[in-house]
Each structure stands twice: as C-alpha cells, then as structure tokens.
Design an enzyme around this catalytic site. Sequence first.
Site, PDB file in Angstrom:
ATOM      1  N   SER A 120       0.809  -1.219   0.000  1.00  0.00           N
ATOM      2  CA  SER A 120       0.000   0.000   0.000  1.00  0.00           C
ATOM      3  C   SER A 120       0.841   1.268   0.000  1.00  0.00           C
ATOM      4  O   SER A 120       1.914   1.316   0.626  1.00  0.00           O
ATOM      5  CB  SER A 120      -0.899   0.030   1.247  1.00  0.00           C
ATOM      6  OG  SER A 120      -1.773  -1.072   1.268  1.00  0.00           O
ATOM      7  N   HIS A 176      -7.352   0.003   6.196  1.00  0.00           N
ATOM      8  CA  HIS A 176      -6.891  -1.367   6.470  1.00  0.00           C
ATOM      9  C   HIS A 176      -6.842  -1.673   7.966  1.00  0.00           C
ATOM     10  O   HIS A 176      -7.231  -2.768   8.390  1.00  0.00           O
ATOM     11  CB  HIS A 176      -5.530  -1.604   5.820  1.00  0.00           C
ATOM     12  CG  HIS A 176      -5.591  -1.687   4.328  1.00  0.00           C
ATOM     13  ND1 HIS A 176      -6.261  -2.698   3.665  1.00  0.00           N
ATOM     14  CD2 HIS A 176      -5.096  -0.866   3.362  1.00  0.00           C
ATOM     15  CE1 HIS A 176      -6.162  -2.510   2.357  1.00  0.00           C
ATOM     16  NE2 HIS A 176      -5.467  -1.414   2.149  1.00  0.00           N
TER      17      HIS A 176
END
Length: 528
Positions: free
Chosen positions: A321, A404
């Site tokens: 990410s 997340h």
Amino acid sequence: MSEFWTSGLIDLSLQRLTSLWRDVSDRSGGGQSLKLRGPDLEGGDMEVVRRHMHTCLEGRGGEVSARARAAVLGQSYLRLSPVGRTRFLSLLASEFGPNHEEVLASSAALAAAGTDASAVHAAERRLRKALNAPRVRLLTQLNSLPEGVKFLVDLRRDLLGVMDKDPALKALDDDLRHLLTAWFDVGFLEMRTITWDSPASLLEKLVAYEAVHAVRSWSDLKNRLDSDRRIYAFFHPRMPTEPLIFVQVAFTQGLAGNVQNLLDETAPVLDPAKADTAIFYSISNTQDGLRGISFGNFLIKRVVEDLTSTVPHIRTFSTLSPIPGFRRWLGQAGAKTLDRVLGNEADEDAVSAADILEALDRPDWFLDEEQAERLRRPLLQLCAHYLLKAGDDKRQPDPVARFHLGNGARVERLNWLGDTSPKGLTQSAGLMVNYLYDLREIEDNHERFAEGTVVAASGVTSLLDRRSSGRLRRRLGLRQGRKSQPEAAEPVRPALPAPAKDQAEAAEPESDAPSTPARNSAAPADAE
C-alpha cells in the site's frame, strides 16, 4: 489515460440517462424537460424548477405520472451547468427541508403525552412525519427511475464538490448519505472476477477508475489479468453495469515490497501453484458519490474467501500500500517537531529534519545512492511514527492506513523506495507499507484500533525507539565517506495458520542478486 477514459464514460452515462428518461416522460406525455432559458438557472428559471418540485410532491395522478414528472426533473438537472447544478442543490436544501414549526409542535406534543401509551405513539408518529423532509421524497422519486440510483450517486458527487459554498447543503448530504447507506448495504453487493475476456466496456471502466497505480496501456492491463493475478469487481443490482470497487491481487512468494517490480510487464509470470501469498496492491473506489459509505471489511473477506477456495495453498494475505498522507504530514509537522521525533536534540551529527525536507523537495533525490542511504533510517523512523503515533483523538491521519487498520490488518513492514514513481515520491516519499491480514487476529485488531491502538509488527514498532537510530551524519548530497550499513531484517515468511513473523524491512540483497527482481518474489528493501 485514466482521465481520458473517465471523461468519455461520464459523457456516455449522461447520454444514456437522458435517453432513458426521455422515454419515460414521453410515454406519459410529460415532455422532455423543463423550459429553461439557460443552463445556469438564472432569473425566472429558478422559479420554474421550484414549481416543478412542488408539483412532484403534490402527487397528482398515478405512479406513471409521478415517474414522468420525476424524469423531467432529472433530465433538467442533467442539462444544467455546474453553476446551475449548485443552485438546484441549494434550492433543494434550503426550501425542501423539514418544517421546523411542525417539528417543534410535534416535539411539544410528545413531551406532553406523559405516560399515555396511545398519545406517545401518536406524537412519535407525528414527529417522524415532520422530520421526514420533502426533499427526501423527491430523492426517492428520482431513485424509482431507470438507473435512478446511479443518478443519485452522481448527484451526491456534485454535492460533495460544492458543500463548502452553502452550509444548508450539509443537511441535504445527510439525507442523501442516509438513503445511499441503506440502499448500498454490503449484503446487496455482487462480486465478479474480471478477466481479459470480460466485456470491453467493463475493461474500459477498470482503466478509467484505477486510482492507485494508473493503467498505462492495454498491455499493462493484460499483465494485471495474467494467470498469477486476480481482479475482482463489486456491483450493486440497481447498477449492474457500473462497478463500485475494483480489488487487484497478485500472487507472490513472500511479501512484495516494490510496486514497480510487481507491475513489471517484462518479468516472468509466476506459476500460481508456487505462490504462497496474495498481495492486495490496489483497491479503487469508482464512485465519488459513495464517499464515506464503507464496504471495506466485507470486500476483503469476500476476496479472501474466494482465494481460499480457488487457490487453497495461499495462506498469507497482505497489501502493498501507498502512504498517501506521509509526505504532506512531514511538511505540515515542520522541522522542529520532526527533530523531536527523531531525537536529534541529543545527537548533533544526526541528519536534521530541515535537511531531510530540503532533500525530498528534489524529485531525483533517491538517485543519489549515498544521500538516499543517509535518509533511509530517519525516514523509516518518521514513517513509523506517522502510522503508529501521529493521529489525534484516536483518528489515524492516513486514509489508506485507516481503511486497512479499521478492517483488522496490522502494520507488518515498511518498504524503502517501494514506489519511486512521481506520485509515490510526492505522496509517500517513495515508501510503501504491507498491511497483513492474519485471519485469526482480524477481529481483535479491529477492536484495538477502534480503541485507539495501532497493531504493528515488532520490526516496525522498534523504529520508534530513538536510541536504535544510531548516529547519522548531518551532511547530505554526494560526499566522500563511509556509507552507513542498512539494518538486517528478519526473513519474510508470514503464513497461516502459523503466526506471521514480525518484520520492518526486507533484507539487503546479496551482491550477485539480479538488479530487477522477479515481479512475484519478495523484493529486498534496497532493491525497492
């Protein structure tokens, strides 16, 4: 490429809606649109729209007539300019809200009802009716049209873009968000696997909506749809041709740490049977009008369930990410605060925060190997602080981290120079992060994050110990002198059901390692 495709898709969507709603209004003799003098809703045009809104609310005739009137209103909105649309929304917000006098009277009736159950019930019903704004009925009528849900999603996109111009628009957004949240319950969403054989119109939308790592060409797209990859799309039954979210996954051996390697079209394709890890490298929301309406935990679980059943030997699920708020936070925090985070007060030879910020302002700073090596340790420390400690009032400042961590992942590893694209350098100072989804810990991690604790691997938390940073030289740029040695890291092999190992960075490559690692191998930190 994405901007070109997005513009074309919006034009096609407007044409399709206009055609559909013209048919609805024509069948009932309702006409094609309101007779407005221009697209900006100037002069008497506002009164024309106001009268038609009241006509829609009067509900004369049957359902066919009501749909026709709503179609005329919707068509008229689509023909407006941005200025006209803002005025339309302001009219809807300011003049079609709840009747405050009736709300107060209903509240007084409820207070006076005492313990009389019948009176309480009647007063509650009256209050609910008073709080139900007329604009909600208008929005519901628009929703009943063909592709009305898509129209309202796009209307909210327009609304979000102008909310700061009129405080009354926030109340309209509250109503619209409440409706969309109910209509887009995660239980309604359908997951589909996208392949190279999917309809061209869907592939075009994948290209247009990709928001994390832009699709550069058709060969790039085909590479993302190869046998060692998966792309999933989620749809709503009332928007069957419009994807809501795309999730892109790569099969790897161990954690991936460099997105350029991961998306390298020339790298060999990994045999899926040899993969042990699924890397979520892009999750793109396609509908701006659904901002703030979360499907996150549901989506991750659905993808993991599918991968577990179709590729059962994959036991590790992680992201690769970006950290899109990191570079901005560095600039906003300022050199004094960053020096305190690094503990530079006690180390006169340390690389100062001012020098770090000055270096990052140069777009090619990472190409100077000695300079990059000097920045490596302090930037990793600052990034660890940003992800684990920088939030105020229990709110994680980074939007991707918030997504997340809120879904139960943990911060597993920071990757040095994991994304050296212009976007990666501008937003994340070249760093990337792996968020690990350990299926046994997701619920506990979610609860701890809700209480203000970020769960992270020990290799990441150790970066917060200022005493471990060593003494780094202050000078930057190309200078003679001994290069500081990178820290060794634990091997990367988190697996399920065995506990995943903690790791902050990947190990230093061997001297005979290839200069460009295979896209599906765990990339060493200094190769990233």
